[in-house]
Design an enzyme around this catalytic site. Structure first.
Site, PDB file in Angstrom:
ATOM      1  N   CYS A 115       0.800  -1.244   0.000  1.00  0.00           N
ATOM      2  CA  CYS A 115       0.000   0.000   0.000  1.00  0.00           C
ATOM      3  C   CYS A 115       0.828   1.287   0.000  1.00  0.00           C
ATOM      4  CB  CYS A 115      -0.968  -0.005   1.172  1.00  0.00           C
ATOM      5  SG  CYS A 115      -1.955  -1.493   1.238  1.00  0.00           S
ATOM      6  N   HIS A 255      -4.015   6.712   3.143  1.00  0.00           N
ATOM      7  CA  HIS A 255      -4.309   5.443   2.480  1.00  0.00           C
ATOM      8  C   HIS A 255      -5.703   5.004   2.930  1.00  0.00           C
ATOM      9  CE1 HIS A 255      -4.302   1.419   1.112  1.00  0.00           C
ATOM     10  NE2 HIS A 255      -4.107   0.872   2.305  1.00  0.00           N
ATOM     11  N   ASN A 285     -10.372  -0.566  -0.987  1.00  0.00           N
ATOM     12  CA  ASN A 285      -8.930  -0.460  -0.762  1.00  0.00           C
ATOM     13  C   ASN A 285      -8.178  -0.940  -2.004  1.00  0.00           C
ATOM     14  OD1 ASN A 285      -6.266  -0.768  -0.042  1.00  0.00           O
ATOM     15  ND2 ASN A 285      -6.674  -1.792   1.912  1.00  0.00           N
TER      16      ASN A 285
HETATM   17  O1  UT7 Z   1      -4.300  -1.753   3.254  1.00  0.00           O
HETATM   18  C1  UT7 Z   1      -3.954  -2.332   4.460  1.00  0.00           C
HETATM   19  C2  UT7 Z   1      -4.649  -3.613   4.690  1.00  0.00           C
HETATM   20  N1  UT7 Z   1      -5.878  -3.612   5.407  1.00  0.00           N
HETATM   21  C3  UT7 Z   1      -6.045  -3.151   6.641  1.00  0.00           C
HETATM   22  O2  UT7 Z   1      -5.241  -2.506   7.165  1.00  0.00           O
HETATM   23  C4  UT7 Z   1      -7.253  -3.469   7.416  1.00  0.00           C
HETATM   24  C5  UT7 Z   1      -7.123  -3.108   8.885  1.00  0.00           C
HETATM   25  N2  UT7 Z   1      -8.152  -3.741   9.677  1.00  0.00           N
HETATM   26  C6  UT7 Z   1      -9.453  -3.475   9.500  1.00  0.00           C
HETATM   27  O3  UT7 Z   1      -9.841  -2.677   8.674  1.00  0.00           O
HETATM   28  C7  UT7 Z   1     -10.428  -4.186  10.407  1.00  0.00           C
HETATM   29  O4  UT7 Z   1      -9.711  -4.872  11.402  1.00  0.00           O
HETATM   30  C8  UT7 Z   1     -11.367  -5.168   9.648  1.00  0.00           C
HETATM   31  C9  UT7 Z   1     -12.360  -4.400   8.808  1.00  0.00           C
HETATM   32  C10 UT7 Z   1     -10.557  -6.101   8.773  1.00  0.00           C
HETATM   33  C11 UT7 Z   1     -12.150  -6.001  10.643  1.00  0.00           C
HETATM   34  O5  UT7 Z   1     -12.882  -5.141  11.509  1.00  0.00           O
HETATM   35  P1  UT7 Z   1     -12.812  -5.341  13.092  1.00  0.00           P
HETATM   36  O6  UT7 Z   1     -13.705  -4.351  13.676  1.00  0.00           O
HETATM   37  O7  UT7 Z   1     -11.359  -5.285  13.479  1.00  0.00           O
HETATM   38  O8  UT7 Z   1     -13.421  -6.762  13.270  1.00  0.00           O
HETATM   39  P2  UT7 Z   1     -12.768  -8.080  13.914  1.00  0.00           P
HETATM   40  O9  UT7 Z   1     -11.702  -8.621  13.026  1.00  0.00           O
HETATM   41  O10 UT7 Z   1     -12.401  -7.785  15.333  1.00  0.00           O
HETATM   42  O11 UT7 Z   1     -14.011  -9.035  13.891  1.00  0.00           O
HETATM   43  C12 UT7 Z   1     -15.206  -8.742  14.622  1.00  0.00           C
HETATM   44  C13 UT7 Z   1     -16.257  -9.751  14.210  1.00  0.00           C
HETATM   45  C14 UT7 Z   1     -15.754 -11.208  14.192  1.00  0.00           C
HETATM   46  O12 UT7 Z   1     -16.813 -12.033  14.627  1.00  0.00           O
HETATM   47  P3  UT7 Z   1     -16.841 -12.608  16.116  1.00  0.00           P
HETATM   48  O13 UT7 Z   1     -15.577 -13.366  16.285  1.00  0.00           O
HETATM   49  O14 UT7 Z   1     -16.916 -11.389  17.014  1.00  0.00           O
HETATM   50  O15 UT7 Z   1     -18.074 -13.435  16.138  1.00  0.00           O
HETATM   51  C15 UT7 Z   1     -15.485 -11.460  12.736  1.00  0.00           C
HETATM   52  O16 UT7 Z   1     -15.585 -12.819  12.408  1.00  0.00           O
HETATM   53  O17 UT7 Z   1     -16.690  -9.471  12.861  1.00  0.00           O
HETATM   54  C16 UT7 Z   1     -16.609 -10.677  12.098  1.00  0.00           C
HETATM   55  N3  UT7 Z   1     -16.362 -10.315  10.717  1.00  0.00           N
HETATM   56  C17 UT7 Z   1     -17.359 -10.077   9.854  1.00  0.00           C
HETATM   57  N4  UT7 Z   1     -18.702 -10.117   9.982  1.00  0.00           N
HETATM   58  C18 UT7 Z   1     -19.425  -9.812   8.892  1.00  0.00           C
HETATM   59  C19 UT7 Z   1     -15.173 -10.152  10.090  1.00  0.00           C
HETATM   60  N5  UT7 Z   1     -15.384  -9.810   8.816  1.00  0.00           N
HETATM   61  C20 UT7 Z   1     -16.717  -9.757   8.635  1.00  0.00           C
HETATM   62  C21 UT7 Z   1     -17.556  -9.476   7.540  1.00  0.00           C
HETATM   63  N6  UT7 Z   1     -18.882  -9.505   7.727  1.00  0.00           N
HETATM   64  N7  UT7 Z   1     -17.046  -9.151   6.334  1.00  0.00           N
END
Ligand code: UT7
Length: 328
Positions: A115, A255, A285
């Site tokens: 990125c 970004h 992204n």
């Molecule tokens: O360009 C650089 C690369 N990308 C990044 O830097 C991304 C950085 N990170 C993020 O943007 C966020 O961490 C994410 C968007 C990837 C995830 O959001 P989060 O608020 O950190 O969620 P989490 O990983 O803590 O997950 C929370 C819950 C989980 O369920 P449980 O375990 O609480 O039941 C995940 O399984 O959300 C669930 N989850 C989803 N639910 C619906 C993860 N992805 C999804 C989804 N739809 N697409």
């Protein structure tokens, strides 16, 4: 003689032609439009359509940047493509772009920094113009993340998109131009975002493919925190080096990884929310393309004006991060 700096003479952009909405993703993985919008800010993203690839997007963006810069392809000294999703393993994607635009006298190579590719490229390449080694350099940041995404992994597939943003670098009259930049890498967090398979440690094999090791693996939650800290710290570093304060900044162009990352960085930097540019809503992204593509859009909208002070800040796999302070 008027003082010169290195700046961006013209921008170009080309996103994948196929629109993928959150509703479309609901049919592919267990997710919802509501979750994606609240947790990431994304409404839709664009991915490759039939006949498109890294080189077709990159070449289209390059042609437009040259036209907007008023520079001919044969005047370009270097073609540099920043990408983690090349046209093919060999040769560099820059060679395909160079052939398509006929930048016949140029050197051509790729830069692999995920990125932060655009910020890295401008940081390391612009001094080559200031010292008089080269006159014009074409930087094309192009990533087609849909090709390295596991479409069964809802934690990543809802984020990524395909696109290219291009910039022609050359001399501009001071005080305009690149004022300051900084690039860093935190190698102790490599595992937060990686593609473990398909390289020399884990060459392609049935096992690698079956384990899906050739797709992006991300520990999103941990990376989120590293992203906010590194983007904030490096922004403050370039401001301090330049002798400016955050109040001097007209636009923050981060970004586009997650709208909540942008909000958190803006809050920590104490930047007014309306100065923080958001394009992830309609673009997703696009990895290294997000910053040049966003600059392109806000210039077209008239939001980015001559002499504006623009702070670009970025992070990605590595964990690489960097910032760029430009007087437009
Ligand atoms: O360009 C650089 C690369 N990308 C990044 O830097 C991304 C950085 N990170 C993020 O943007 C966020 O961490 C994410 C968007 C990837 C995830 O959001 P989060 O608020 O950190 O969620 P989490 O990983 O803590 O997950 C929370 C819950 C989980 O369920 P449980 O375990 O609480 O039941 C995940 O399984 O959300 C669930 N989850 C989803 N639910 C619906 C993860 N992805 C999804 C989804 N739809 N697409």
């Amino acid at each position: 003689m008027q003082e010169k700096r290195v700046g961006i003479l013209g921008l170009g952009k080309k996103l994948g032609s196929k629109v993928l909405t959150n509703k479309d993703l609901e049919k592919i993985v267990d997710t919802s439009d509501e979750w994606i919008q609240t947790r990431t800010g994304i409404k839709e993203r664009r991915i490759l359509d039939k006949g498109e690839s890294a080189a077709t997007l990159a070449s289209a963006a390059a042609k437009e940047a040259l036209e907007n810069a008023g520079v001919k392809a044969e005047e370009i000294d270097l073609v540099v493509v920043t990408t983690i999703t090349p046209e093919q393993p060999l040769p560099a994607t820059a060679a395909f772009v160079q052939r398509e635009i006929h930048a016949d006298k140029a050197g051509a190579f790729d830069l692999v920094v995920a990125c932060p590719g655009f910020v890295y490229a401008l940081t390391v390449l612009s001094p080559l113009i200031s010292i008089g080694k080269y006159k014009y350099i074409l930087v094309v940041s192009c990533d087609t993340l849909s090709t390295i995404t596991d479409w069964e992994d809802r934690g990543t597939c809802v984020l990524f998109a395909d696109g290219a943003g291009a910039a022609v670098l050359g001399e501009v009259p001071a005080p305009r131009g690149i004022l300051q930049s900084a690039i860093h890498n935190d190698p102790y967090n490599i595992e937060l975002l990686e593609i473990p398979g398909g390289g020399s440690r884990r060459p392609y094999s049935h096992e690698v493919i079956d384990n899906k090791e050739h797709f992006v693996k991300m520990r999103g939650n941990e990376l989120f925190k590293v992203a906010v800290k590194s983007m904030t710290d490096v922004s403050l570093e370039v401001l301090e080096k330049a002798g400016w304060t955050i109040d001097d900044v007209d636009l923050l162009v981060p970004h586009q990884a997650n709208i909540r990352i942008t909000d958190a960085v803006a809050t920590r930097l104490k930047v007014d929310k309306e100065k923080a540019v958001i394009s992830i809503t309609y673009m997703g992204n696009n990895s290294s393309a997000t910053i040049p593509a966003t600059l392109y859009d806000i210039q077209k909208e008239g939001r980015l004006k001559e002499n504006d002070i623009v702070l670009c800040t970025t992070f990605g796999s590595g964990v690489a991060y960097g910032a760029l302070l430009i007087q437009w």
